[in-house]
Scaffold this motif. Sequence first.
Motif, mmCIF file in Angstrom:
data_model
loop_
_atom_site.group_PDB
_atom_site.id
_atom_site.type_symbol
_atom_site.label_atom_id
_atom_site.label_comp_id
_atom_site.label_asym_id
_atom_site.label_seq_id
_atom_site.Cartn_x
_atom_site.Cartn_y
_atom_site.Cartn_z
ATOM 1 N N GLY A 1 0.783 -1.231 0.000
ATOM 2 C CA GLY A 1 0.000 0.000 0.000
ATOM 3 C C GLY A 1 0.814 1.281 0.000
ATOM 4 N N ASP A 2 2.141 1.186 -0.044
ATOM 5 C CA ASP A 2 2.972 2.395 -0.067
ATOM 6 C C ASP A 2 2.666 3.243 -1.298
ATOM 7 O OD1 ASP A 2 4.359 2.154 2.291
ATOM 8 O OD2 ASP A 2 6.151 1.254 1.408
ATOM 9 N N ARG A 3 2.759 4.563 -1.122
ATOM 10 C CA ARG A 3 2.690 5.504 -2.239
ATOM 11 C C ARG A 3 4.071 6.143 -2.337
ATOM 12 N NH1 ARG A 3 -1.785 7.541 -4.407
ATOM 13 N NH2 ARG A 3 -1.009 9.693 -4.287
ATOM 14 N N LYS B 1 3.916 12.104 -19.070
ATOM 15 C CA LYS B 1 2.528 11.983 -19.526
ATOM 16 C C LYS B 1 2.380 10.773 -20.435
ATOM 17 C CE LYS B 1 -1.204 14.629 -21.664
ATOM 18 N NZ LYS B 1 -1.609 15.917 -22.276
ATOM 19 N N ARG B 2 3.357 10.597 -21.340
ATOM 20 C CA ARG B 2 3.311 9.425 -22.231
ATOM 21 C C ARG B 2 3.454 8.118 -21.452
ATOM 22 N NH1 ARG B 2 6.590 12.868 -25.120
ATOM 23 N NH2 ARG B 2 8.495 11.684 -24.639
ATOM 24 N N MET B 3 4.234 8.153 -20.382
ATOM 25 C CA MET B 3 4.432 6.950 -19.569
ATOM 26 C C MET B 3 3.230 6.657 -18.667
ATOM 27 S SD MET B 3 7.355 5.595 -20.394
ATOM 28 C CE MET B 3 6.947 6.094 -22.068
ATOM 29 N N GLY B 4 2.361 7.658 -18.482
ATOM 30 C CA GLY B 4 1.180 7.443 -17.629
ATOM 31 C C GLY B 4 1.492 7.434 -16.153
ATOM 32 N N ILE B 5 2.567 8.134 -15.742
ATOM 33 C CA ILE B 5 2.945 8.210 -14.331
ATOM 34 C C ILE B 5 2.483 9.558 -13.767
ATOM 35 C CG2 ILE B 5 4.893 8.308 -12.708
ATOM 36 C CD1 ILE B 5 4.562 5.560 -13.830
ATOM 37 N N PRO B 6 1.769 9.580 -12.637
ATOM 38 C CA PRO B 6 1.389 10.856 -12.020
ATOM 39 C C PRO B 6 2.638 11.707 -11.775
ATOM 40 C CG PRO B 6 0.272 9.044 -10.929
ATOM 41 C CD PRO B 6 1.267 8.424 -11.864
ATOM 42 N N TYR B 7 2.586 12.959 -12.167
ATOM 43 C CA TYR B 7 3.805 13.780 -12.170
ATOM 44 C C TYR B 7 3.512 15.171 -11.636
ATOM 45 C CZ TYR B 7 8.083 15.913 -14.067
ATOM 46 O OH TYR B 7 9.283 16.557 -14.208
ATOM 47 N N MET C 1 16.076 4.776 -12.017
ATOM 48 C CA MET C 1 15.381 4.307 -10.808
ATOM 49 C C MET C 1 13.874 4.228 -11.043
ATOM 50 S SD MET C 1 15.384 5.886 -6.932
ATOM 51 C CE MET C 1 14.764 7.495 -7.467
ATOM 52 N N LEU C 2 13.315 5.229 -11.716
ATOM 53 C CA LEU C 2 11.880 5.203 -12.011
ATOM 54 C C LEU C 2 11.518 3.958 -12.809
ATOM 55 C CD1 LEU C 2 9.063 6.554 -12.112
ATOM 56 C CD2 LEU C 2 9.821 7.748 -14.183
ATOM 57 N N HIS C 3 12.298 3.652 -13.843
ATOM 58 C CA HIS C 3 12.031 2.464 -14.661
ATOM 59 C C HIS C 3 12.202 1.185 -13.842
ATOM 60 C CE1 HIS C 3 11.671 3.855 -18.988
ATOM 61 N NE2 HIS C 3 11.875 4.986 -18.330
ATOM 62 N N ALA C 4 13.226 1.147 -12.985
ATOM 63 C CA ALA C 4 13.477 -0.058 -12.182
ATOM 64 C C ALA C 4 12.349 -0.294 -11.175
ATOM 65 C CB ALA C 4 14.813 0.066 -11.459
ATOM 66 N N LEU C 5 11.830 0.775 -10.559
ATOM 67 C CA LEU C 5 10.737 0.613 -9.604
ATOM 68 C C LEU C 5 9.447 0.193 -10.300
ATOM 69 C CD1 LEU C 5 11.327 3.632 -7.175
ATOM 70 C CD2 LEU C 5 11.653 1.195 -6.686
ATOM 71 N N CYS C 6 9.218 0.711 -11.502
ATOM 72 C CA CYS C 6 8.039 0.285 -12.267
ATOM 73 C C CYS C 6 8.139 -1.183 -12.660
ATOM 74 C CB CYS C 6 7.866 1.166 -13.506
ATOM 75 S SG CYS C 6 7.306 2.850 -13.138
ATOM 76 N N PHE D 1 1.843 -1.381 -4.635
ATOM 77 C CA PHE D 1 2.249 -0.039 -4.247
ATOM 78 C C PHE D 1 2.091 0.878 -5.447
ATOM 79 C CE2 PHE D 1 6.019 -2.495 -5.414
ATOM 80 C CZ PHE D 1 6.719 -1.673 -6.290
ATOM 81 N N PHE D 2 2.051 2.164 -5.181
ATOM 82 C CA PHE D 2 1.733 3.166 -6.196
ATOM 83 C C PHE D 2 2.947 4.064 -6.410
ATOM 84 C CE2 PHE D 2 -0.202 7.101 -7.776
ATOM 85 C CZ PHE D 2 -1.073 6.613 -8.743
ATOM 86 N N ILE D 3 3.206 4.456 -7.668
ATOM 87 C CA ILE D 3 4.386 5.257 -7.996
ATOM 88 C C ILE D 3 3.983 6.574 -8.659
ATOM 89 C CG2 ILE D 3 6.499 5.368 -9.396
ATOM 90 C CD1 ILE D 3 6.651 2.300 -9.177
ATOM 91 N N GLY D 4 4.543 7.667 -8.172
ATOM 92 C CA GLY D 4 4.426 8.973 -8.803
ATOM 93 C C GLY D 4 5.823 9.572 -8.898
#
Length: 368
Positions: free
Chosen positions: A125-127, A180-186, A141-146, A156-159
């Motif tokens: 449940g981590d954000r 935006k193209r990746m669909g990650i909240p930014y 790191m963003l790609h590795a966590l996704c 867990f949720f990633i922004g």
Amino acid sequence: AAAAAAATTSATAPAAPAAEGEGEGDGADDDDDDDDDGFMALPADDDDEEESTAAAATAAAGEEERAKKAAAGKPHAHASGRRKRESAAGRQEHAVPPFGKSKLEQSLRSAVTRAVHAYDMIQEGDRILVALSGGKDSLSMLHALCDLQRRSPKQFFIGACTIDPQTPSFDPSPLIGYLKRMGIPYFFESENIIDLAKFHMTQKISICSWCSRMKRGKLYTTCRREGYNVLALGHHCDDLAESFVMSAWANGMLRSMKVHYTNDVGDVRVIRPLMFAREKTMREFADLRGLPVIADNCPGCFEAPELRAHIKRLLSGEEQTYPRLFNSLMKAMEPLVGGDTDLFGRNTMLSKSKGASRDGGGDDDDDV
């Protein structure tokens, strides 16, 4: 959850900076030495038939159990209507491509998996808000966590958040379209940090330390405002090793960056999932994926910090003679970066079950 691609901008005129305790530590991320990832990797999570069967059996009952716990249990400090909708919708969907089977991608995957497991960095449940400077390290790191998110039994949720210091020589705005193209909240936060420094910075710290503390304060503020309870920073093995040697040489202290701790206020956990990854790995991964790396030309830093640049060259040279140098340094740093006690046997853990030590322990100043 549908607002996943939105980017928010908040510009701030020069005003009094965040309290030093709030912004303490260094900034969003980036930089350091090379060579390959000689660390032993943890298994990649998707082996073993017994584990698969157990996971499948748990998954069926798990959803119902999670729903009951969410309704009856104590709500998370950052629970919000948005988060409840996300949980109800199941796993987060995004367009970040999964890792392939290349040796490089498997090396980065193993390093991140090992760190997350060893230091219990991510809980159900981590954000997680990724501090995205636009450099090779934070983007990797963003790609590795996704990638980990797709494979992990935990949900867990990633922004992501970028702090724009509003200097002409550094423009991270291309990241808005990419996220935006990746669909990650930014969240794209702007503040004229260099101008603020002219009015508020003391002579006791460098412009680099001032900037990094101000960025950290903005990142904490974004976490609180948007309901994220974990902040992910992109410091890697080379960064930790350099800080360790710098601290010993310049201050006569054995310390380095903590890899999992809770901030002073106690409302945000900070993690460094790249702690076992080498800088060369991120450089090559960014090239392989064609990541939109933003060149950082800060006008406040007329030259690289002398001591850190010297230590970087020194360690790089010594690694030619001692190929396992960084493995040895990481082993030496282990009692300092995490674990139950420090070198004097004092308990440094906020909660053994959570694996996070309380406060950064003065871990973050680049300008040691």
